[in-house]
Design a protein around this motif. Sequence first.
Motif, PDB file in Angstrom:
ATOM      1  N   UNK A  81     -63.351  66.888  -0.306  1.00 23.17           N
ATOM      2  CA  UNK A  81     -62.982  65.893   0.702  1.00 23.17           C
ATOM      3  C   UNK A  81     -62.181  66.480   1.860  1.00 23.17           C
ATOM      4  N   UNK A  82     -62.335  65.849   3.009  1.00 26.51           N
ATOM      5  CA  UNK A  82     -61.405  65.973   4.131  1.00 26.51           C
ATOM      6  C   UNK A  82     -61.051  64.541   4.506  1.00 26.51           C
ATOM      7  N   UNK A  83     -59.798  64.181   4.320  1.00 22.12           N
ATOM      8  CA  UNK A  83     -59.356  62.833   4.674  1.00 22.12           C
ATOM      9  C   UNK A  83     -58.198  62.966   5.653  1.00 22.12           C
ATOM     10  N   UNK A  84     -58.361  62.317   6.802  1.00 17.85           N
ATOM     11  CA  UNK A  84     -57.451  62.479   7.923  1.00 17.85           C
ATOM     12  C   UNK A  84     -57.457  63.938   8.378  1.00 17.85           C
ATOM     13  N   UNK A  85     -56.346  64.459   8.828  1.00 18.52           N
ATOM     14  CA  UNK A  85     -56.317  65.798   9.421  1.00 18.52           C
ATOM     15  C   UNK A  85     -56.142  66.844   8.324  1.00 18.52           C
ATOM     16  N   UNK A 143     -63.986  71.832   6.330  1.00 15.76           N
ATOM     17  CA  UNK A 143     -65.298  71.594   5.712  1.00 15.76           C
ATOM     18  C   UNK A 143     -65.609  72.706   4.714  1.00 15.76           C
ATOM     19  N   UNK A 144     -65.278  73.962   5.088  1.00 14.55           N
ATOM     20  CA  UNK A 144     -65.497  75.084   4.165  1.00 14.55           C
ATOM     21  C   UNK A 144     -64.734  74.863   2.868  1.00 14.55           C
ATOM     22  N   UNK A 145     -63.484  74.450   2.975  1.00 12.28           N
ATOM     23  CA  UNK A 145     -62.673  74.212   1.781  1.00 12.28           C
ATOM     24  C   UNK A 145     -63.231  73.065   0.938  1.00 12.28           C
ATOM     25  N   UNK A 146     -63.753  72.043   1.606  1.00  9.69           N
ATOM     26  CA  UNK A 146     -64.283  70.879   0.893  1.00  9.69           C
ATOM     27  C   UNK A 146     -65.557  71.192   0.117  1.00  9.69           C
ATOM     28  N   UNK A 147     -66.347  72.182   0.603  1.00 11.42           N
ATOM     29  CA  UNK A 147     -67.650  72.439  -0.042  1.00 11.42           C
ATOM     30  C   UNK A 147     -67.668  73.706  -0.884  1.00 11.42           C
ATOM     31  N   UNK A 148     -66.581  74.488  -0.868  1.00 12.55           N
ATOM     32  CA  UNK A 148     -66.618  75.804  -1.500  1.00 12.55           C
ATOM     33  C   UNK A 148     -66.866  75.749  -3.003  1.00 12.55           C
ATOM     34  N   UNK A 149     -66.412  74.687  -3.665  1.00 12.67           N
ATOM     35  CA  UNK A 149     -66.580  74.581  -5.124  1.00 12.67           C
ATOM     36  C   UNK A 149     -67.873  73.862  -5.511  1.00 12.67           C
ATOM     37  N   UNK A 150     -68.778  73.719  -4.519  1.00 18.52           N
ATOM     38  CA  UNK A 150     -70.070  73.057  -4.769  1.00 18.52           C
ATOM     39  C   UNK A 150     -69.895  71.658  -5.372  1.00 18.52           C
ATOM     40  N   UNK A 151     -69.177  70.769  -4.687  1.00 17.52           N
ATOM     41  CA  UNK A 151     -68.961  69.430  -5.236  1.00 17.52           C
ATOM     42  C   UNK A 151     -70.263  68.635  -5.294  1.00 17.52           C
ATOM     43  N   UNK A 152     -70.301  67.663  -6.173  1.00 16.07           N
ATOM     44  CA  UNK A 152     -71.455  66.763  -6.243  1.00 16.07           C
ATOM     45  C   UNK A 152     -71.322  65.629  -5.234  1.00 16.07           C
ATOM     46  N   UNK A 157     -63.826  62.427   6.424  1.00 20.71           N
ATOM     47  CA  UNK A 157     -63.238  61.438   7.329  1.00 20.71           C
ATOM     48  C   UNK A 157     -63.156  62.064   8.724  1.00 20.71           C
ATOM     49  N   UNK A 158     -64.036  61.638   9.626  1.00 19.63           N
ATOM     50  CA  UNK A 158     -64.077  62.158  10.995  1.00 19.63           C
ATOM     51  C   UNK A 158     -64.164  63.693  11.034  1.00 19.63           C
ATOM     52  N   UNK A 159     -65.157  64.299  10.392  1.00 22.94           N
ATOM     53  CA  UNK A 159     -65.200  65.768  10.286  1.00 22.94           C
ATOM     54  C   UNK A 159     -65.561  66.500  11.571  1.00 22.94           C
ATOM     55  N   UNK A 160     -66.086  65.777  12.583  1.00 19.23           N
ATOM     56  CA  UNK A 160     -66.490  66.490  13.797  1.00 19.23           C
ATOM     57  C   UNK A 160     -65.485  66.304  14.932  1.00 19.23           C
ATOM     58  N   UNK A 161     -64.298  65.785  14.612  1.00 21.07           N
ATOM     59  CA  UNK A 161     -63.229  65.712  15.607  1.00 21.07           C
ATOM     60  C   UNK A 161     -62.913  67.099  16.140  1.00 21.07           C
ATOM     61  N   UNK A 186     -73.049  62.483   0.227  1.00 20.26           N
ATOM     62  CA  UNK A 186     -72.019  62.580   1.271  1.00 20.26           C
ATOM     63  C   UNK A 186     -71.625  61.201   1.780  1.00 20.26           C
ATOM     64  N   UNK A 187     -70.314  60.958   1.806  1.00 17.20           N
ATOM     65  CA  UNK A 187     -69.738  59.778   2.460  1.00 17.20           C
ATOM     66  C   UNK A 187     -69.027  60.285   3.703  1.00 17.20           C
ATOM     67  N   UNK A 188     -69.455  59.837   4.884  1.00 17.72           N
ATOM     68  CA  UNK A 188     -68.905  60.349   6.130  1.00 17.72           C
ATOM     69  C   UNK A 188     -68.553  59.209   7.083  1.00 17.72           C
ATOM     70  N   UNK A 189     -67.357  59.293   7.665  1.00 15.69           N
ATOM     71  CA  UNK A 189     -66.995  58.356   8.723  1.00 15.69           C
ATOM     72  C   UNK A 189     -66.975  59.117  10.043  1.00 15.69           C
TER      73      UNK A 189
END
Length: 307
Positions: A81-85, A143-152, A157-161, A186-189
């Motif tokens: 996850x990335x939630x807020x900053x 984003x790298x940190x959120x996906x590095x462990x190959x999550x399911x 949260x606003x990843x392209x800010x 993927x859940x993306x806002x």
Amino acid sequence: MNYLLRTTNLVKKFKDKEVVTNVNMNIKKGEIYGFLGPNGAGKTTIMKMIVNLVKPSSGEIEIFGEKLTNGAYETLKRIGSIIEYPVFYDKLTGRENLELHCEYMGYYDKSAIDKVIDLVNLKDIEHKDVKDYSLGMKQRLGIARAIITRPEFLILDEPINGLDPIGIKEIRNLLKMLCKEYNITILISSHILGEIEQIADTIGIINNGKLIEEISMDIVREQNTEYVEIITMDFKKAAYILENDLNISNFKIVDNNKIRIYDLKLAQKDISKALILKGIEIEAINKKNSTLEDHFLKLLEGSELSA
């Protein structure tokens, strides 16, 4: 249907204020779910409840077929996850931050760090201290940190800010690839509705803490309406001519300089000719289709009126 996440009558109150009201979300396994709503609508609060950062006041969250509880550590290991900053150790490099995260998560595949650095285009700056990163670089590192462990399950949260158009396109392609090739749900806002329109399979629209619609993007596209859009500063006079001279009543004035005509019985060139002959200065006239943004704004407008 195989759902990865479901919420049932989810409620969150802060003191006496209810910020999330009876939300029932349904996210299918293997899809990209676009979560839309104005600032303060409740998106981030719901995302925090899904990863156990905030406790619901009432209701249930079910992930991977199991009810989320306070001790659901194994379940949370399957989520990125990335939630807020995104927050990092600023005096460490990007690579060192990723190494620390892997150690914390008990994930010891060192080759994974090289892979995600390549995926998010941080190869040239991985050895740079994070304090010297731009906002866009930090978003990529998040984003790298959120996906590095190959999550399911990936929650963003606003990843392209803070990303420029090229960076936005790269992240869009990355998310599509993660969903399609790695089967990551993927859940993306995002506030950039055009981006959500390009990647989402399903959208959920929330306003004032209430989920007012959950709908397949295929259905939204099927509902798209064709219209002619005229841009003119003489919109009042143009509207009068449309209604009284051309007998067109199905149109809408937008932003005080645009007229969208939904009654297409007359050809675009005939409308243009009639307005020009009446002295209307037309800046642009084009045939268009309604977008996710149109659908979103119309729905929000309706929810505000019924509130």
